[in-house]
Design a protein around this motif. Structure first.
Motif, short mmCIF file in Angstrom:
data_model
loop_
_atom_site.label_atom_id
_atom_site.label_comp_id
_atom_site.label_asym_id
_atom_site.label_seq_id
_atom_site.Cartn_x
_atom_site.Cartn_y
_atom_site.Cartn_z
N TRP A 1 6.75 7.22 -11.46
CA TRP A 1 6.42 7.72 -10.11
C TRP A 1 5.19 8.61 -10.15
O TRP A 1 4.30 8.50 -9.32
N ARG A 2 5.14 9.49 -11.13
CA ARG A 2 4.02 10.41 -11.24
C ARG A 2 2.70 9.69 -11.55
O ARG A 2 1.64 10.17 -11.20
N ARG A 3 2.80 8.55 -12.24
CA ARG A 3 1.60 7.83 -12.64
C ARG A 3 1.48 6.49 -11.92
O ARG A 3 0.86 5.56 -12.41
N LEU A 4 2.06 6.41 -10.74
CA LEU A 4 2.15 5.16 -9.99
C LEU A 4 0.80 4.48 -9.81
O LEU A 4 0.70 3.26 -9.93
N ASP B 1 0.80 -1.21 0.00
CA ASP B 1 0.00 0.00 0.00
C ASP B 1 0.84 1.27 0.00
O ASP B 1 0.40 2.31 -0.47
N ASP B 2 2.07 1.19 0.51
CA ASP B 2 2.93 2.35 0.58
C ASP B 2 3.48 2.68 -0.81
O ASP B 2 4.16 1.85 -1.43
N PRO B 3 3.20 3.89 -1.34
CA PRO B 3 3.67 4.24 -2.68
C PRO B 3 5.20 4.17 -2.81
O PRO B 3 5.71 3.74 -3.85
N GLU B 4 5.92 4.60 -1.80
CA GLU B 4 7.39 4.56 -1.88
C GLU B 4 7.90 3.14 -1.98
O GLU B 4 8.80 2.86 -2.77
N GLU B 5 7.34 2.24 -1.18
CA GLU B 5 7.75 0.83 -1.25
C GLU B 5 7.40 0.24 -2.60
O GLU B 5 8.20 -0.50 -3.19
N ARG B 6 6.22 0.56 -3.09
CA ARG B 6 5.80 0.05 -4.40
C ARG B 6 6.73 0.54 -5.51
O ARG B 6 7.15 -0.23 -6.37
N PHE B 7 7.05 1.84 -5.46
CA PHE B 7 7.94 2.39 -6.48
C PHE B 7 9.34 1.79 -6.36
O PHE B 7 9.96 1.45 -7.37
N THR B 8 9.84 1.66 -5.14
CA THR B 8 11.17 1.09 -4.94
C THR B 8 11.24 -0.33 -5.49
O THR B 8 12.21 -0.70 -6.16
N ALA B 9 10.21 -1.11 -5.25
CA ALA B 9 10.17 -2.48 -5.78
C ALA B 9 10.14 -2.46 -7.31
O ALA B 9 10.84 -3.24 -7.96
#
Length: 185
Positions: A44-47, A2-10
């Motif tokens: 990132w902008r369109r995550l 659910d965390d956007p940063e974790e999702r993006f990092t993955a």
């Protein structure tokens, strides 16, 4: 996740090498790295809107960015070629040396190193004589933004004129004059 940063990092960890590899096959190293970075910035902008599987989408973004890079380089080279066409060797012989502030070859080489936006900003002010308000309209930005772009463009031109060519021990006198001209402009 659910965390956007974790999702993006993955996402980044999983696909960075593939996107960079794709870009490296189509462009030089520096351009490929820039395209890869921009690709992940778009991601990132369109995550929240990313499709599954995401890799084809990422490669499509990279492909579009590479096409924009090629178009930009082509437009910049066309602009440099048009500027070069404004004077000929015959002109150089016919004109008084005092009229030449910068050696033509050195000036064209310096202009070729600048981003297209810098060359356009200087051309609008110098060759076309547009006031900042009109030049800003042409470039699609505010007058303040145009003035900042023009100032930065002149600084970059000055640095490019100061850069010594490879294998050259001493800078030609014409470059020194051009440097002073670029700093004063």
């Amino acid at each position: 996740m659910d965390d956007p940063e974790e999702r993006f990092t993955a996402l980044y960890d999983r696909h960075y090498r593939a996107v960079l590899g794709y870009a490296l096959l189509r462009a030089e190293h520096g351009v490929a790295e820039d395209v890869c970075s921009e690709t992940f910035l778009v991601a990132w902008r369109r995550l929240g809107e990313l499709p599954e599987p995401v890799l084809p989408w990422l490669l499509g973004v990279a492909r579009n960015l590479l096409a924009k890079q090629r178009d930009s380089r082509g437009r910049r080279q066309a602009l440099v070629d048009r500027i070069a066409a404004l004077s000929t060797e015959r002109d150089a012989v016919a004109w008084d040396v005092a009229d030449h502030v910068v050696d033509r070859t050195t000036a064209l080489a310096a202009l070729a190193t600048l981003p297209e936006q810098d060359v356009e900003a200087m051309a609008l002010a110098s060759w076309h004589g547009l006031p900042p308000e009109q030049a800003a309209t042409v470039m699609g930005c505010s007058t303040r933004t145009y003035n900042v772009r023009l100032h930065r463009a002149r600084k970059r031109l000055s640095r490019a004129l100061r850069a010594e060519p490879a294998g050259s021990a001493k800078r030609p006198r014409a470059v020194e004059h051009g440097q002073r001209f670029a700093e004063e402009a």
